[in-house]
Design a protein around this motif. Structure first.
Motif, PDB file in Angstrom:
ATOM      1  N   LEU A   1     -12.034 -12.351 -34.589  1.00 37.54           N
ATOM      2  CA  LEU A   1     -11.552 -13.546 -35.277  1.00 37.54           C
ATOM      3  C   LEU A   1     -12.614 -14.645 -35.246  1.00 37.54           C
ATOM      4  N   LEU A   2     -12.741 -15.362 -36.354  1.00 39.23           N
ATOM      5  CA  LEU A   2     -13.727 -16.440 -36.461  1.00 39.23           C
ATOM      6  C   LEU A   2     -13.019 -17.727 -36.875  1.00 39.23           C
ATOM      7  N   ALA A   3     -13.061 -18.729 -36.000  1.00 40.62           N
ATOM      8  CA  ALA A   3     -12.512 -20.042 -36.334  1.00 40.62           C
ATOM      9  C   ALA A   3     -13.666 -20.905 -36.826  1.00 40.62           C
ATOM     10  N   SER A   4     -13.660 -21.181 -38.101  1.00 46.12           N
ATOM     11  CA  SER A   4     -14.785 -21.895 -38.726  1.00 46.12           C
ATOM     12  C   SER A   4     -14.554 -23.398 -38.624  1.00 46.12           C
ATOM     13  N   ASN A   5     -14.791 -23.953 -37.449  1.00 43.91           N
ATOM     14  CA  ASN A   5     -14.477 -25.373 -37.197  1.00 43.91           C
ATOM     15  C   ASN A   5     -15.579 -26.093 -36.430  1.00 43.91           C
ATOM     16  N   THR A   6     -15.863 -27.300 -36.899  1.00 45.71           N
ATOM     17  CA  THR A   6     -16.676 -28.248 -36.135  1.00 45.71           C
ATOM     18  C   THR A   6     -15.749 -28.969 -35.155  1.00 45.71           C
ATOM     19  N   LEU A   7     -16.293 -29.523 -34.077  1.00 42.97           N
ATOM     20  CA  LEU A   7     -15.478 -30.309 -33.139  1.00 42.97           C
ATOM     21  C   LEU A   7     -15.430 -31.757 -33.652  1.00 42.97           C
ATOM     22  N   SER A   8     -16.081 -32.711 -32.941  1.00 41.38           N
ATOM     23  CA  SER A   8     -16.018 -34.103 -33.426  1.00 41.38           C
ATOM     24  C   SER A   8     -16.657 -34.178 -34.814  1.00 41.38           C
ATOM     25  N   HIS A   9     -16.051 -34.966 -35.684  1.00 42.62           N
ATOM     26  CA  HIS A   9     -16.477 -34.891 -37.088  1.00 42.62           C
ATOM     27  C   HIS A   9     -16.866 -36.248 -37.679  1.00 42.62           C
ATOM     28  N   TRP A  10     -17.166 -37.233 -36.823  1.00 44.80           N
ATOM     29  CA  TRP A  10     -17.756 -38.457 -37.362  1.00 44.80           C
ATOM     30  C   TRP A  10     -19.172 -38.109 -37.807  1.00 44.80           C
ATOM     31  N   HIS A  11     -19.540 -38.510 -39.017  1.00 43.95           N
ATOM     32  CA  HIS A  11     -20.842 -38.073 -39.542  1.00 43.95           C
ATOM     33  C   HIS A  11     -21.592 -39.215 -40.216  1.00 43.95           C
ATOM     34  N   PHE A  12     -22.891 -38.990 -40.415  1.00 39.88           N
ATOM     35  CA  PHE A  12     -23.716 -39.985 -41.097  1.00 39.88           C
ATOM     36  C   PHE A  12     -23.229 -40.121 -42.550  1.00 39.88           C
TER      37      PHE A  12
END
Ligand SMILES: [Fe+2]
Length: 301
Positions: free
Chosen positions: A188-199
């Motif tokens: 199984l692959l969970a395609s997720n970033t953790l913290s997502h505040w971005h430039f």
């Protein structure tokens, strides 16, 4: 029929920058590298996956958004060009993949029986989203293992986090049932970033790593706190904190893949292997693995 098995689950985020930095032949734009620590993390994850010899990879992507229900890729062979709408300058990727349609149909049916709205995607010209493609390329660039692709219904955004993630829990359990019924050996692959505040502005040279750093201190600290709990196998605490993490770090796990994967694995209190952590345009990304086979928890029936 063989016994079904969930061999392992990976947290396998999908910043297209990682594909861009690697310069594979399928991706049109060329780079001078960049994001090596995350790409080296994926190299180790690739070696671990290779040793598992799974029949199928199942991936849930936040960037295949379906407004009504949970959809599954349902065409045996799909090919075309996948383009990231936010970063078309970095990701224009010629993909060609094989779908395990029988397992996808079993997942859709098990989900439907559990009360979810599910649907098979039968358009032969469908352009697979960049989240699915990036995760699959980064974990298995050979493209020689059939896949099941699952959409993000986005109920956590349309309704609320609690109801949305409850649906992902149901979807995970249904996925487990379908893997058991079809006798697949699955990863199984969970395609997720953790913290997502971005430039909000890209550097002139996107791969200029002198410009790469966490966007916020709070987001970074949340990531470290969650990763540390996962490394220690304190998953009950991880899931207790998840709604707060989502709210305070704008975490992409809100879109559900992480919950889907752990529900399918029955939320094992199991230490994760951390392959590496790095930021991409300020967002926090970890490549991690929970190995059920090594823990004696992988066989389903
Ligand atoms: Fe994303």
């Amino acid at each position: 029929m063989a016994r079904g098995e969930i061999i392992a689950g990976f947290l396998a985020p999908h910043p297209p920058h990682l594909v861009y930095g690697e310069n594979p032949p399928q991706n049109e734009p060329r780079s001078q590298g960049g994001w090596e620590q995350l790409r080296w993390a994926y190299e180790r994850a690739r070696a671990a996956l290779d040793a598992m010899k799974p029949d199928v990879l199942l991936v849930h992507s936040p960037h295949w958004i379906t407004s009504v229900g949970h959809h599954f890729l349902g065409v045996r062979q799909l090919s075309g060009k996948s383009v990231d709408p936010i970063f078309p300058n970095l990701f224009r990727y010629d993909f060609s993949l094989e779908v395990d349609v029988e397992l996808a149909e079993a997942c859709a049916e098990a989900g439907r029986k559990a009360g979810l709205v599910t649907k098979m995607m039968r358009n032969p010209n469908f352009r697979v989203d960049y989240g699915t493609i990036t995760t699959l390329h980064m974990i298995r660039p050979q493209w020689d293992i059939p896949v099941v692709g699952i959409s993000a219904n986005n109920t956590p955004y349309y309704l609320n986090t609690k109801e949305g993630l409850a649906e992902m829990d149901t979807l995970g359990k249904a996925t487990r049932e379908a893997i058991a019924a079809t006798g697949r050996r699955a990863v199984l692959l969970a395609s997720n970033t953790l913290s997502h505040w971005h430039f909000h502005e890209e550097p002139a040279i996107p791969e200029d790593m002198s410009k790469e750093h966490p966007q916020t201190m709070a987001g970074y600290q949340w990531d470290m706190r969650m990763i540390e709990l996962m490394r220690k196998g304190r998953m009950r605490e991880v899931f207790k904190l998840l709604p707060q993490f989502i709210d305070e770090a704008f975490a992409e796990v809100k879109s559900g893949a992480f919950t889907w994967m752990h529900a399918a694995m029955q939320y094992p209190e199991l230490s994760a292997e951390l392959y590496g952590y790095g930021t991409v345009i300020g967002t926090g990304n970890a490549v991690m693995q929970w190995n059920l086979r090594d823990a004696g928890l992988s066989m389903l029936n």
